[in-house]
Design an enzyme around this catalytic site. Sequence first.
Site, PDB file in Angstrom:
ATOM      1  N   CYS A   2       0.995  -1.218  -0.035  1.00  0.00           N
ATOM      2  CA  CYS A   2      -0.093  -0.111  -0.178  1.00  0.00           C
ATOM      3  C   CYS A   2       0.827   1.272   0.034  1.00  0.00           C
ATOM      4  O   CYS A   2       2.037   1.134  -0.058  1.00  0.00           O
ATOM      5  CB  CYS A   2      -0.969  -0.007   1.196  1.00  0.00           C
ATOM      6  SG  CYS A   2      -2.037  -1.506   1.384  1.00  0.00           S
ATOM      7  N   LEU A  51      -3.346  -1.768  -1.771  1.00  0.00           N
ATOM      8  CA  LEU A  51      -3.472  -2.802  -2.946  1.00  0.00           C
ATOM      9  C   LEU A  51      -3.687  -4.098  -2.001  1.00  0.00           C
ATOM     10  O   LEU A  51      -2.702  -4.274  -1.235  1.00  0.00           O
ATOM     11  CB  LEU A  51      -2.139  -3.031  -3.455  1.00  0.00           C
ATOM     12  CG  LEU A  51      -1.577  -4.043  -4.280  1.00  0.00           C
ATOM     13  CD1 LEU A  51      -2.353  -3.978  -5.571  1.00  0.00           C
ATOM     14  CD2 LEU A  51      -0.155  -4.231  -4.698  1.00  0.00           C
ATOM     15  N   ALA A  52      -4.875  -4.645  -2.321  1.00  0.00           N
ATOM     16  CA  ALA A  52      -5.498  -5.690  -1.356  1.00  0.00           C
ATOM     17  C   ALA A  52      -4.842  -7.129  -1.575  1.00  0.00           C
ATOM     18  O   ALA A  52      -4.737  -7.581  -2.941  1.00  0.00           O
ATOM     19  CB  ALA A  52      -7.036  -5.871  -1.748  1.00  0.00           C
ATOM     20  N   GLY A  79       2.621  -3.051   3.514  1.00  0.00           N
ATOM     21  CA  GLY A  79       3.835  -4.068   3.813  1.00  0.00           C
ATOM     22  C   GLY A  79       2.813  -5.506   3.947  1.00  0.00           C
ATOM     23  O   GLY A  79       1.556  -5.677   3.986  1.00  0.00           O
TER      24      GLY A  79
END
Length: 617
Positions: A2, A51-52, A79
């Site tokens: 992310c 960002l999944a 992370g």
Amino acid sequence: MCGITGWIGYERDLTAERGTIDAMTRTMACRGPDASGVWLDGHAALGHRRLAIIDIEGGKQPMLLERDGRTLLALTYSGEVYNYRELRAELQARGHVFRTGSDTEVVLHAYLAWGDAFTERLNGMYAFGLWDAREEELLLVRDRMGIKPLYYHPTADGVLFGSEPKAILAHPAVRPAVDAEGLAELIAYTRTPGHAVYRGMHELRPGHLARIGRRGTTVRRYWGLEAREHTDDLPTTVRRVRELLDDTVTRQLVADVSLCTLLSGGLDSSAITALAAQGLADAGRGPVRSFSVDFTGRTENFRPEAMRPTPDSPYAHALAEHVGADHTDIVLDTAALTEQAHRDAVLTARDLPMGFGDGDVSLYLLFRAIREQSTVALSGESADEVFGGYQWFHTPEHVHADTFPWIAAGIADRFAGERGGSSVALLDQGVLGKLDLPGYQDARYREALAEVPRLAGETGLQRRMREVGFLHLTRFVQLLLDRKDRVSMAVGLEVRVPFCDHRLVEYVFNTPWAMKTFDGREKSLLRAATRDLLPAAVADRVKSPYPSTQDPRYADALRAGLRRVLADPGAPVRPLLDTTAVARALAEDAGESFRSGTETVLNLNTWLATSNTTLEL
């Protein structure tokens, strides 16, 4: 993976600053294309782009930990914590109740349970900002090896922070400026921990945390390399390295999205791909997917070079066939490498005109292509720093040079090349005088040596190789981790680096150099630990760095760009250049010998023209 950002201001109400935190958060959109979130509360504003990867629905951020309707903690996190399942079980046994399956929530509860000491329990790659509403203090934390970036900029009444400088530079109070020291850091190849190049901005050092409160900021180290006696014999050492690799790769295969490996056909990436193939097979998850980069006509027309004696493709294909990988070659042409939009995208991703020329652009294009099919990739990055893979680890004049070994080996000759003779051959002498690059490099080298942990009684080559290993694990590796993070996150691809697992790094760092080279070659321990997984040709292949195009049209395009700069009296980079030297280089048809320097000049020119950065030398 992310993008995070935030603003702490103790003398204002940040709930009225939604527009600013939104602008800071938008700069991180490439790092988190799946979701955006902002949280504001009095003196704290946190932003997040997601960002999944794990718990797609439940892991939205910023994430709060509340009790009796009151917010205790708020977290913006980037992370992966690979041991989050074990920590979750331990916390549940202590009575903690979880509402999601994400590692983000585990970080919140771990801090609640153990305070700052929770950092010692984390295994992973991470950077985060945690607002403790009870104390009105911010905690910034970065992983041990610095895989994930984190920057901060103190203000008169608090701090700004972000995954990348661009998040901080989006704040209206910050003016992007680079002074002589910042420019020296940019081009000296010293990669000083904590230095952010931009004046007033800092990088949180790997393995450190910072606590920001009303009384100021305190920074402390929670992890660092330590010198310990290595008591294992060679067979035990090889076995232990394999055990650590098996465990690390297995942990890093956890994802709720598609996963692959980056495969060059070298020892490092082949070992990771083979281990991943084995781990996925054991879990019943099918064949590993792997990707390689190549250039049009490169394999057929390959010319051996001193650092790249063999092409990658035959070895990558051999490994893929050996482990049954679902393999794809991403083939790039020169037009794509020289397209200005691609070069601009890389410069935007990196925030600074630093890097590895066409290697950065090709990596960006490779990652962009991979992202169409996968969200997570495992990389062989950092094995050379951990196991001693570079040529200069094994060349006495470089090992024993009174400077950083990679500088002694000439890798810093970005402004010159093979015939240039100097890393600053294209720079104006007046600029050079202000920068004093030799003095700057020497000062940074002495600082680094002063940090090296020592083992009593260690002398001679073993003492020096401990120094060399430390320099690479704390300085040089950051150049490569920075590049991989920025370029991959520019397209929303999460890249994991198993060789940076801190347990492996600690163990191999303390292994005697004679044991690391027991077969008379580079990376002896890694080869011995993984040989059973690899074809003999791959296991025995000589080290070859990330590929670079050999197409002469690439150098021609760079030369054309340099001519345009030389012909433009308004080019912002011109005051930095020795225009006579540049003209002479072009007239002499210096070609590829000035390739790296030309790439840097062109990047500097674009950066100065588009970033609003001022040079204050």
